[in-house]
Design an enzyme around this catalytic site. Structure first.
Site, PDB file in Angstrom:
ATOM      1  CE  LYS A 150      70.121  94.260   7.466  1.00  0.00           C
ATOM      2  NZ  LYS A 150      68.829  94.284   8.169  1.00  0.00           N
TER       3      LYS A 150
ATOM      4  CE1 TYR B  80      75.931  73.001 -18.922  1.00  0.00           C
ATOM      5  CE2 TYR B  80      76.070  75.211 -17.991  1.00  0.00           C
ATOM      6  CZ  TYR B  80      76.638  73.974 -18.230  1.00  0.00           C
ATOM      7  OH  TYR B  80      77.895  73.703 -17.775  1.00  0.00           O
TER       8      TYR B  80
HETATM    9  C1  LIG Z   1      68.165  95.469   7.731  1.00  0.00           C
HETATM   10  C2  LIG Z   1      67.464  96.259   8.774  1.00  0.00           C
HETATM   11  C3  LIG Z   1      67.263  97.642   8.611  1.00  0.00           C
HETATM   12  C4  LIG Z   1      67.568  98.364   7.324  1.00  0.00           C
HETATM   13  O1  LIG Z   1      66.548  98.044   6.427  1.00  0.00           O
HETATM   14  P1  LIG Z   1      66.513  98.679   4.942  1.00  0.00           P
HETATM   15  O2  LIG Z   1      65.233  98.176   4.392  1.00  0.00           O
HETATM   16  O3  LIG Z   1      67.694  98.111   4.236  1.00  0.00           O
HETATM   17  O4  LIG Z   1      66.578 100.127   5.068  1.00  0.00           O
HETATM   18  C5  LIG Z   1      66.713  98.352   9.675  1.00  0.00           C
HETATM   19  N1  LIG Z   1      66.348  97.714  10.809  1.00  0.00           N
HETATM   20  C6  LIG Z   1      66.496  96.384  10.995  1.00  0.00           C
HETATM   21  C7  LIG Z   1      66.056  95.768  12.256  1.00  0.00           C
HETATM   22  C8  LIG Z   1      67.043  95.609   9.974  1.00  0.00           C
HETATM   23  O5  LIG Z   1      67.164  94.293  10.136  1.00  0.00           O
END
Ligand SMILES: *Cc1c(COP(=O)(O)O)cnc(C)c1O
Length: 371
Positions: free
Chosen positions: A43, A261
Site C-alpha cells: 500500500k 524563517y
Molecule cells: C499496513 C498493514 C500491515 C503491514 O504493517 P507493517 O507494520 O508495515 O508491517 C499489515 N496488515 C494490515 C492490516 C495493514 O494495514
C-alpha cells in the site's frame, strides 16, 4: 537500473532505492516466518518507494500474496502481477464489486453489510468469488466484532462465497510488552478455531519478528521489508532508501545573525552554512528542523555528521558545516539525509514521527534511481 524523469542535474535531491536490499529483507522475513507463508504489503505506492519496482522485486523474491489499501492500488498491481493473490484491506466500497470480479481481486470484508453485499453480488454474477474476512480484536478500526465473526462461522454453509483468508491486525506489536498483544492473540486464536479450513493471518512486521505463536498461516510484513524498524527492540533489516540532497549554496553567517524563517536559529559563532535544495514539499518533516531551544535531525556532509539548523522551508533547509574544511565541500555537492549511518528510524525520531510516514511522504521532485 532505471531513472525517474527528473534528470539528476536538475534535481534538488537523489533518492536511491536498493531493490536487492528489499529482496533480501523479504527473504529474511520469509525465513523467520517459516513454516508460515510470507505475504508483502504494497500500500501507499509500496511504502513510497514505487509500486512497480517493489511489486516486481518481491514477486521475483518469491512473494505470491499481496496486500494494498485501495482498489485503485490493486488494479495497478494486477497490471504488474497477473498471477498474484491481491487483497484490498480497506473494505468493499459500494458499487465496486464488479471491479473485483473483473480483475480477480480479493476484498477484505470487515462488516456484516459488506459481507451481505458480496454475497448478493456473487449470487447475481453467478460466481462464488473468494474474499477475506477481517475480525477486529482490539484495534477498533476495521473488521467484524468477534460476536459477528461467530455468527459468520455458524452461517458458513449459506455464506455464498469461499473465505480466502481470516485476518486480524495487531495494534501494539511494536511494543512487545504491551498487554494488548496477548489479548489479541488469544481472541484471534479462538476465532480462527471456528474457521479450521481457512488460512489465518495476524502478524504485521512486528508480529513477524515476534514469537511464532503470532504467525498462523500467513504473515503480512510491510515496514520491515522496506528497511524500517519492526519493533522498538529489534534492529531494522537492510536499509532500502538512501536520500541525498543537493547543496544549493554555502554561506558565511556572522555571530548573532539568524538563519531561516522566524529567525529560529541564532549563530553563536561565525558559521558556515550549507543550504540544501529540499524541504517539506519533498516530504522532509518540518519537525526535523531545529531552533535555539531544540536540536533537529542531522545530515552527513563530506563524511561528517552536521546538525540541521533553523526551520525547514518548503524547498530548502540549512545545515551547519562550520566544522568541515572549506575545500571539502562546494555548491552542487550532495549531503546525505538517509544513509551513511543516518537511519530512517533516526530521522523519524528527530521528526517526532515514524519511519512509515517518512517513507510514504518521500517527494516527487527527487531524481529517483532503483538499484
Ligand atoms: C499496513 C498493514 C500491515 C503491514 O504493517 P507493517 O507494520 O508495515 O508491517 C499489515 N496488515 C494490515 C492490516 C495493514 O494495514
Amino acid at each position: 537500473m532505471s531513472a525517474h524523469d527528473i534528470p539528476l542535474a536538475e534535481a534538488g535531491g537523489r533518492l536511491t532505492i536498493d531493490l536487492s536490499a528489499l529482496a533480501e529483507n523479504y527473504q529474511e522475513l520469509t525465513r523467520r516466518a517459516a513454516p508460515a507463508a510470507c505475504a508483502a504489503v504494497l500500500k501507499g505506492d509500496g511504502y513510497g518507494i514505487g509500486l512497480a519496482a517493489a511489486a516486481r522485486t518481491l514477486w521475483q523474491a518469491g512473494a505470491r500474496s499481496f496486500f494494498v489499501a485501495l482498489l485503485s492500488e490493486a488494479r495497478d498491481l494486477r497490471d504488474l502481477l497477473p498471477e498474484a493473490e491481491i487483497f484490498v484491506l480497506n473494505g468493499l466500497f459500494p458499487d465496486t464489486e464488479a471491479a473485483y470480479l473483473e480483475r480477480n481481486l480479493r476484498p477484505v470484508l470487515g462488516s456484516p453489510a459488506e459481507i451481505a453485499r458480496w454475497r448478493a453480488f456473487c449470487a447475481r454474477a453467478g460466481e462464488e468469488m473468494p474474499a477475506a474476512i477481517h475480525v477486529d480484536t482490539g484495534m477498533n478500526r476495521l473488521g467484524l466484532t468477534p460476536a459477528e465473526a461467530v455468527s459468520v462461522a455458524e452461517g458458513r454453509a449459506e455464506l455464498g462465497f469461499p473465505v480466502a483468508l481470516l485476518m486480524s491486525h495487531l495494534a501494539c506489536a511494536d511494543e512487545p510488552d504491551h498487554p494488548l498483544n496477548a489479548r489479541q492473540l488469544e481472541d484471534f486464536r479462538a476465532i480462527a478455531a471456528l474457521f479450521p479450513d481457512v488460512r489465518a493471518s495476524l502478524a504485521n512486521s512486528a508480529g513477524t519478528v515476534s514469537d511464532s505463536a503470532y504467525h498462523f498461516d500467513l504473515v503480512r510484513p510491510g515496514i520491515a521489508v522496506y528497511g524500517g524498524r519492526p519493533r522498538v527492540d529489534v534492529a531494522p533489516l537492510r536499509p532500502v532508501v538512501r536520500l541525498e540532497l543537493r547543496i544549493a549554496r554555502i554561506r558565511h553567517v556572522h555571530e548573532g545573525e539568524t538563519v531561516g524563517y522566524g529567525g529560529a536559529h541564532t549563530a553563536i559563532r561565525p558559521s558556515r552554512v550549507a543550504i540544501l535544495s529540499a524541504g517539506y514539499a519533498d516530504g522532509i518533516p518540518r519537525l526535523a528542523g531545529a531552533s535555539d531551544l531544540r536540536p533537529g535531525a542531522e545530515a552527513v556532509v563530506a563524511g561528517r555528521r552536521c546538525p540541521l539548523i533553523g526551520r525547514i522551508s518548503m524547498d530548502l533547509l540549512a545545515v551547519d558545516i562550520t566544522e568541515i574544511d572549506e575545500d571539502a565541500v562546494q555548491p552542487g555537492d550532495f549531503a546525505t539525509l538517509l544513509g551513511d549511518g543516518l537511519t530512517l528510524d533516526n530521522l523519524a525520531r528527530h521528526s517526532h514521527t515514524i519511519d512509515y510516514e517518512i517513507l510514504t511522504s518521500l517527494g516527487r521532485r527527487y531524481h529517483r534511481r532503483w538499484l
